[in-house]
Design a protein around this motif. Structure first.
Motif, mmCIF file in Angstrom:
data_model
loop_
_atom_site.group_PDB
_atom_site.id
_atom_site.type_symbol
_atom_site.label_atom_id
_atom_site.label_comp_id
_atom_site.label_asym_id
_atom_site.label_seq_id
_atom_site.Cartn_x
_atom_site.Cartn_y
_atom_site.Cartn_z
ATOM 1 N N ALA A 1 4.970 40.976 2.392
ATOM 2 C CA ALA A 1 4.639 41.134 4.024
ATOM 3 C C ALA A 1 3.761 42.190 4.189
ATOM 4 C CB ALA A 1 5.982 41.509 4.694
ATOM 5 N N LYS A 2 2.597 41.626 5.280
ATOM 6 C CA LYS A 2 1.386 42.461 5.303
ATOM 7 C C LYS A 2 1.530 43.508 6.485
ATOM 8 C CE LYS A 2 -2.908 41.277 4.856
ATOM 9 N NZ LYS A 2 -3.215 42.156 3.487
ATOM 10 N N GLY A 3 2.515 43.243 7.196
ATOM 11 C CA GLY A 3 2.828 44.072 8.348
ATOM 12 C C GLY A 3 2.110 44.039 9.665
ATOM 13 N N ILE A 4 1.294 42.736 9.588
ATOM 14 C CA ILE A 4 0.217 42.536 10.777
ATOM 15 C C ILE A 4 0.979 42.319 12.191
ATOM 16 C CG2 ILE A 4 -1.754 41.344 11.702
ATOM 17 C CD1 ILE A 4 -2.590 41.109 8.713
ATOM 18 N N ILE A 5 0.696 42.869 13.297
ATOM 19 C CA ILE A 5 1.702 42.764 14.430
ATOM 20 C C ILE A 5 0.987 41.648 15.237
ATOM 21 C CG2 ILE A 5 2.254 43.896 16.539
ATOM 22 C CD1 ILE A 5 3.719 45.022 14.385
ATOM 23 N N THR A 6 -0.458 41.226 15.140
ATOM 24 C CA THR A 6 -0.831 40.586 16.224
ATOM 25 C C THR A 6 -1.101 39.308 15.594
ATOM 26 O OG1 THR A 6 -3.013 41.179 16.507
ATOM 27 C CG2 THR A 6 -1.405 42.119 18.009
ATOM 28 N N ALA A 7 -1.189 38.023 16.069
ATOM 29 C CA ALA A 7 -1.841 36.732 15.602
ATOM 30 C C ALA A 7 -3.516 36.963 15.576
ATOM 31 C CB ALA A 7 -1.316 35.736 16.316
ATOM 32 N N ALA A 8 -3.806 37.674 16.660
ATOM 33 C CA ALA A 8 -5.535 37.721 16.626
ATOM 34 C C ALA A 8 -5.864 38.534 15.706
ATOM 35 C CB ALA A 8 -5.682 38.478 18.143
ATOM 36 N N GLU A 9 -5.311 39.546 14.960
ATOM 37 C CA GLU A 9 -5.778 40.214 13.902
ATOM 38 C C GLU A 9 -5.718 39.234 12.568
ATOM 39 O OE1 GLU A 9 -4.823 44.152 11.144
ATOM 40 O OE2 GLU A 9 -3.792 43.992 12.975
ATOM 41 N N VAL A 10 -4.503 38.435 12.537
ATOM 42 C CA VAL A 10 -4.364 37.631 11.292
ATOM 43 C C VAL A 10 -5.414 36.700 11.369
ATOM 44 C CG1 VAL A 10 -2.808 35.810 10.163
ATOM 45 C CG2 VAL A 10 -2.065 37.890 11.327
ATOM 46 N N GLY A 11 -5.812 36.104 12.454
ATOM 47 C CA GLY A 11 -7.017 35.264 12.669
ATOM 48 C C GLY A 11 -8.317 35.729 12.236
ATOM 49 N N THR A 12 -8.554 37.035 12.082
ATOM 50 C CA THR A 12 -9.780 37.478 11.637
ATOM 51 C C THR A 12 -9.672 37.787 10.101
ATOM 52 O OG1 THR A 12 -9.185 40.021 11.960
ATOM 53 C CG2 THR A 12 -9.968 38.840 13.766
ATOM 54 N N LEU A 13 -8.848 37.704 9.454
ATOM 55 C CA LEU A 13 -9.050 37.958 7.903
ATOM 56 C C LEU A 13 -9.760 37.085 7.317
ATOM 57 C CD1 LEU A 13 -4.924 38.291 7.115
ATOM 58 C CD2 LEU A 13 -6.715 40.174 7.493
ATOM 59 N N PRO A 14 -10.832 37.298 6.365
ATOM 60 C CA PRO A 14 -11.756 36.725 5.736
ATOM 61 C C PRO A 14 -11.177 35.728 4.399
ATOM 62 C CG PRO A 14 -12.016 38.778 4.981
ATOM 63 C CD PRO A 14 -10.969 39.007 6.173
ATOM 64 N N ARG A 15 -12.187 34.938 4.126
ATOM 65 C CA ARG A 15 -11.626 33.971 3.104
ATOM 66 C C ARG A 15 -11.001 34.701 1.895
ATOM 67 N NH1 ARG A 15 -14.958 33.083 -0.906
ATOM 68 N NH2 ARG A 15 -14.644 31.236 -2.420
ATOM 69 N N GLU A 16 -11.819 35.649 1.387
ATOM 70 C CA GLU A 16 -11.538 36.250 -0.047
ATOM 71 C C GLU A 16 -10.256 37.130 0.423
ATOM 72 O OE1 GLU A 16 -11.683 36.770 -3.607
ATOM 73 O OE2 GLU A 16 -13.170 35.665 -2.651
ATOM 74 N N THR A 17 -9.954 37.678 1.345
ATOM 75 C CA THR A 17 -8.793 38.378 1.572
ATOM 76 C C THR A 17 -7.591 37.372 1.429
ATOM 77 O OG1 THR A 17 -9.757 40.009 3.041
ATOM 78 C CG2 THR A 17 -7.393 39.633 3.177
ATOM 79 N N VAL A 18 -7.625 36.132 2.077
ATOM 80 C CA VAL A 18 -6.653 35.143 1.948
ATOM 81 C C VAL A 18 -6.264 34.792 0.773
ATOM 82 C CG1 VAL A 18 -5.844 32.907 2.769
ATOM 83 C CG2 VAL A 18 -7.200 34.404 4.392
ATOM 84 N N LEU A 19 -7.464 34.537 -0.030
ATOM 85 C CA LEU A 19 -7.413 33.988 -1.313
ATOM 86 C C LEU A 19 -6.598 35.091 -2.358
ATOM 87 C CD1 LEU A 19 -10.788 32.412 -2.011
ATOM 88 C CD2 LEU A 19 -8.602 31.177 -1.886
ATOM 89 N N GLU A 20 -6.922 36.397 -1.959
ATOM 90 C CA GLU A 20 -6.458 37.531 -2.816
ATOM 91 C C GLU A 20 -4.938 37.666 -2.614
ATOM 92 O OE1 GLU A 20 -8.862 40.699 -2.289
ATOM 93 O OE2 GLU A 20 -10.464 40.071 -3.664
ATOM 94 N N PHE A 21 -4.504 37.581 -1.013
ATOM 95 C CA PHE A 21 -3.210 37.809 -0.756
ATOM 96 C C PHE A 21 -2.241 36.807 -1.249
ATOM 97 C CE2 PHE A 21 -0.274 37.046 2.940
ATOM 98 C CZ PHE A 21 0.592 38.132 2.502
ATOM 99 N N ALA A 22 -2.667 35.465 -1.374
ATOM 100 C CA ALA A 22 -2.070 34.393 -1.963
ATOM 101 C C ALA A 22 -1.813 34.587 -3.388
ATOM 102 C CB ALA A 22 -2.814 32.994 -1.669
#
Length: 249
Positions: A164-185
């Protein structure tokens, strides 16, 4: 007749995933890249539902998933529709299994067409792929993410690990860049999991789905992906679509 799926999407974060997916769904056979909609394939008609507070917090999530909010969204969608999806994972699983069932029943009654939500779409996509053991990479705080784990368990899906990344807002989640999403998965994976689930419709993943599967080495199911798949399935459109990951293969 071209099927039309109504998408109820809370607020503004990764709603552009839906026109990107629609372009993939409507591209001519054998062609590459994205194409404008209107080529005879399914349409994804999106309406932004009211989000009085953008917060991954239980009380705020119960508010954005209220029957009155969704009913107003259906009215804004207009007609005709072939199915409608409440495209919000946390705003559905937060009600629990029975409450989420009641939510989509009320939604279907207002819309007059088959209805579902992203939370049920995850369970149904796992069933389609024969997946019973998963790892979860959630953008939410721990207490919200644990409710998703309980929801999956009620649907017969065991969560072997939770990140769990602990991000509070959907708006912030929407800014996560491509490489961050790939690394998180990739970081969220568990060696015994049959798939990795990324359960936030605020997360941009359309256009990354095949890359996610390749990076992790197993199916990665994402919220906007399974929402679209569920809507098409309910509308009677259940054909393979390349570029949209394992559940569409």
């Amino acid at each position: 007749m071209t099927p039309t799926i109504g998408i109820l999407y809370p607020g503004y974060s990764a709603e552009d995933d839906y026109p990107r997916a629609e372009a993939l769904l409507t591209r001519p056979a054998g062609s590459a890249g994205f194409h404008p909609p209107g080529l005879g394939g399914p349409r994804l008609r999106l309406v932004h539902t009211e989000m009085r507070e953008d917060a991954h917090r239980v009380d705020a999530l119960l508010d954005i998933g209220g029957d009155d909010v969704l009913a107003d969204g259906v009215k804004a969608l207009g007609a005709p529709l072939d199915a409608v999806i409440w495209a919000c994972t946390s705003g559905s699983f937060v009600f629990g299994w029975d409450g989420a069932n009641a939510q989509v029943e009320a939604l279907g009654a207002v819309a007059g067409v088959p209805a579902s939500s992203t939370s049920f779409a995850f369970v149904d996509a796992c069933a389609r792929l024969g997946i019973t053991r998963v790892a979860v990479g959630a953008t939410y705080p721990d207490d919200v993410a644990e409710r998703f784990v309980a929801f999956l368990a009620a649907g017969g899906v065991e969560v072997l690990s939770l990140s769990a990344k602990g991000i509070i807002t959907a708006a912030e989640v929407g800014t996560l860049p491509r490489e961050t999403v790939l690394e998180f998965a990739a970081a969220a994976d568990h060696p015994d999991a049959q798939a990795v689930l990324l359960p936030d419709t605020a997360l941009h993943t359309i256009g990354l789905l095949d890359e996610l599967d390749a990076r992790v080495g197993k199916p990665v199911l994402t919220a906007n992906q399974v929402s679209i798949w569920q809507g098409l399935r309910l509308a009677g459109v259940d054909a393979p679509n390349p570029g949209l990951g394992a559940v569409f293969a």
